[in-house]
Write a protein that holds these residues in place. Sequence first.
Motif, PDB file in Angstrom:
ATOM      1  N   GLY A 105       0.732  -1.206   0.136  1.00 23.06           N
ATOM      2  CA  GLY A 105       0.063  -0.226  -0.034  1.00 23.06           C
ATOM      3  C   GLY A 105       0.862   1.146   0.045  1.00 23.06           C
ATOM      4  O   GLY A 105       1.848   1.093   0.439  1.00 23.06           O
ATOM      5  N   ALA A 106       0.043   2.244  -0.459  1.00 21.78           N
ATOM      6  CA  ALA A 106       0.883   3.721  -0.713  1.00 21.78           C
ATOM      7  C   ALA A 106       1.414   4.117   0.699  1.00 21.78           C
ATOM      8  O   ALA A 106       2.518   4.716   1.020  1.00 21.78           O
ATOM      9  CB  ALA A 106       0.057   4.581  -1.459  1.00 21.78           C
ATOM     10  N   LYS A 107       0.371   3.910   1.738  1.00 18.84           N
ATOM     11  CA  LYS A 107       0.822   4.541   3.059  1.00 18.84           C
ATOM     12  C   LYS A 107       2.522   4.116   3.659  1.00 18.84           C
ATOM     13  O   LYS A 107       3.338   4.883   3.819  1.00 18.84           O
ATOM     14  CB  LYS A 107      -0.235   4.329   3.894  1.00 18.84           C
ATOM     15  CG  LYS A 107       0.124   5.164   5.475  1.00 18.84           C
ATOM     16  CD  LYS A 107      -0.887   4.882   6.487  1.00 18.84           C
ATOM     17  CE  LYS A 107      -2.149   5.692   6.184  1.00 18.84           C
ATOM     18  NZ  LYS A 107      -3.392   5.089   7.005  1.00 18.84           N
ATOM     19  N   TYR A 130      -2.532  15.214   2.172  1.00 15.94           N
ATOM     20  CA  TYR A 130      -2.495  14.118   3.095  1.00 15.94           C
ATOM     21  C   TYR A 130      -1.118  13.987   4.191  1.00 15.94           C
ATOM     22  O   TYR A 130      -0.198  14.070   3.758  1.00 15.94           O
ATOM     23  CB  TYR A 130      -2.121  12.963   2.144  1.00 15.94           C
ATOM     24  CG  TYR A 130      -2.242  11.462   2.728  1.00 15.94           C
ATOM     25  CD1 TYR A 130      -3.260  11.138   3.462  1.00 15.94           C
ATOM     26  CD2 TYR A 130      -1.311  10.686   2.184  1.00 15.94           C
ATOM     27  CE1 TYR A 130      -3.341   9.755   3.684  1.00 15.94           C
ATOM     28  CE2 TYR A 130      -1.371   9.358   2.596  1.00 15.94           C
ATOM     29  CZ  TYR A 130      -2.311   9.012   3.384  1.00 15.94           C
ATOM     30  OH  TYR A 130      -2.429   7.456   3.733  1.00 15.94           O
ATOM     31  N   TYR A 133       2.715  12.224   4.429  1.00 15.57           N
ATOM     32  CA  TYR A 133       4.116  13.040   3.882  1.00 15.57           C
ATOM     33  C   TYR A 133       4.799  13.612   4.833  1.00 15.57           C
ATOM     34  O   TYR A 133       5.961  13.633   5.090  1.00 15.57           O
ATOM     35  CB  TYR A 133       3.857  13.962   2.751  1.00 15.57           C
ATOM     36  CG  TYR A 133       2.721  13.521   1.702  1.00 15.57           C
ATOM     37  CD1 TYR A 133       2.474  12.258   1.467  1.00 15.57           C
ATOM     38  CD2 TYR A 133       2.102  14.436   0.853  1.00 15.57           C
ATOM     39  CE1 TYR A 133       1.763  11.841   0.277  1.00 15.57           C
ATOM     40  CE2 TYR A 133       1.211  14.100  -0.279  1.00 15.57           C
ATOM     41  CZ  TYR A 133       0.869  12.810  -0.252  1.00 15.57           C
ATOM     42  OH  TYR A 133      -0.064  12.395  -1.327  1.00 15.57           O
ATOM     43  N   CYS A 171       0.318  15.790  -4.852  1.00 14.93           N
ATOM     44  CA  CYS A 171      -0.979  14.801  -4.601  1.00 14.93           C
ATOM     45  C   CYS A 171      -1.856  15.332  -5.423  1.00 14.93           C
ATOM     46  O   CYS A 171      -2.504  16.339  -5.413  1.00 14.93           O
ATOM     47  CB  CYS A 171      -1.359  15.027  -3.237  1.00 14.93           C
ATOM     48  SG  CYS A 171      -2.692  13.855  -2.699  1.00 14.93           S
ATOM     49  N   ASN A 175      -5.745  15.234  -2.005  1.00 15.09           N
ATOM     50  CA  ASN A 175      -6.412  15.043  -0.621  1.00 15.09           C
ATOM     51  C   ASN A 175      -6.025  16.143   0.478  1.00 15.09           C
ATOM     52  O   ASN A 175      -4.637  15.818   0.733  1.00 15.09           O
ATOM     53  CB  ASN A 175      -6.292  13.447  -0.105  1.00 15.09           C
ATOM     54  CG  ASN A 175      -6.857  13.373   1.324  1.00 15.09           C
ATOM     55  OD1 ASN A 175      -7.569  14.176   1.971  1.00 15.09           O
ATOM     56  ND2 ASN A 175      -6.451  12.160   1.929  1.00 15.09           N
ATOM     57  N   ASP A 203       2.091  11.474  -5.887  1.00 10.77           N
ATOM     58  CA  ASP A 203       0.570  10.519  -5.258  1.00 10.77           C
ATOM     59  C   ASP A 203      -0.532  10.602  -6.047  1.00 10.77           C
ATOM     60  O   ASP A 203      -1.123  11.537  -6.110  1.00 10.77           O
ATOM     61  CB  ASP A 203       0.320  10.644  -3.819  1.00 10.77           C
ATOM     62  CG  ASP A 203      -0.626   9.912  -3.073  1.00 10.77           C
ATOM     63  OD1 ASP A 203      -1.264   8.909  -3.903  1.00 10.77           O
ATOM     64  OD2 ASP A 203      -0.620   9.793  -1.889  1.00 10.77           O
ATOM     65  N   ALA A 205      -3.337   8.614  -5.801  1.00  4.98           N
ATOM     66  CA  ALA A 205      -4.337   7.573  -5.347  1.00  4.98           C
ATOM     67  C   ALA A 205      -5.525   7.862  -5.851  1.00  4.98           C
ATOM     68  O   ALA A 205      -6.374   6.919  -5.974  1.00  4.98           O
ATOM     69  CB  ALA A 205      -4.320   7.833  -3.951  1.00  4.98           C
ATOM     70  N   TYR A 206      -6.228   9.100  -6.258  1.00  2.00           N
ATOM     71  CA  TYR A 206      -7.625   9.342  -6.630  1.00  2.00           C
ATOM     72  C   TYR A 206      -7.664   9.812  -8.190  1.00  2.00           C
ATOM     73  O   TYR A 206      -8.662  10.320  -8.467  1.00  2.00           O
ATOM     74  CB  TYR A 206      -7.979  10.612  -5.803  1.00  2.00           C
ATOM     75  CG  TYR A 206      -8.060  10.288  -4.397  1.00  2.00           C
ATOM     76  CD1 TYR A 206      -8.926   9.243  -3.724  1.00  2.00           C
ATOM     77  CD2 TYR A 206      -7.109  10.825  -3.410  1.00  2.00           C
ATOM     78  CE1 TYR A 206      -8.889   8.990  -2.252  1.00  2.00           C
ATOM     79  CE2 TYR A 206      -6.897  10.330  -2.154  1.00  2.00           C
ATOM     80  CZ  TYR A 206      -7.969   9.233  -1.644  1.00  2.00           C
ATOM     81  OH  TYR A 206      -7.897   8.909  -0.333  1.00  2.00           O
TER      82      TYR A 206
END
Length: 210
Positions: A105-107, A130, A133, A171, A175, A203, A205-206
Amino acid sequence: MRINTHYQDLEDSYLFSTIAKKVAQQSAEHPEQKIIRLGIGDVTLPLCPAVTDALHAAVDEMGNKETFHGYGPEQGYDFLREGIRGYYAQKGVALEAGEVFISDGAKSDLGNILDLFDRDNIVLVPDPVYPVYVDTNVMAGRKILYCDATEQNGFLPPPPQEVEADIIYLCSPNNPTGAAYNREQLGAWVAYAKANGAVILYDAAYEAFI
Ligand SMILES: Cc1ncc(COP(=O)(O)O)c(C=O)c1O
């Protein structure tokens, strides 16, 4: 043995508890106001059948002597890496198989990737963003600079010419704001990173929501 004292710096930056306190105070003082919450969220829809079916089938596979196959390959299963390559190919991006890595996962990746970089690198983070970071770099003791997302810049801060950063986080869509950079705006960040010998940790993610 000495502990990493930078963990103590996290106390001040535990963003979500700070947001929760501010929201509680604002609602108490101004009950008539509607508050748009940009703090921590949660998923709201159940997993779709394609996902739950695949998860059930994978567990059954590993639970049967005939189909059990031990640890997976360290870089991820080939069928999945090829699937991801195919996804990017549809968007006109040609990736080599070796450029795709399946992780947990990205986290976790956001923390782990920092092992590559010296502690003295300067980090540039859009604000708001987010918070992982920030926290991962706080724990490592790095200096963090912020570039403000404001109404004036459409919540998409451009590269700050007066600052030389080494590790840049982008990002997009962001987010929590949802603002997404276009190609030209991203090009300006790439030019800035090249001019400073910096790396961009991007990132997306969305991206499915653009
Ligand atoms: C921008 C962003 N990146 C990464 C993550 C975490 O991704 P993962 O579930 O792959 O760890 C989140 C989850 O909230 C996120 O909002």
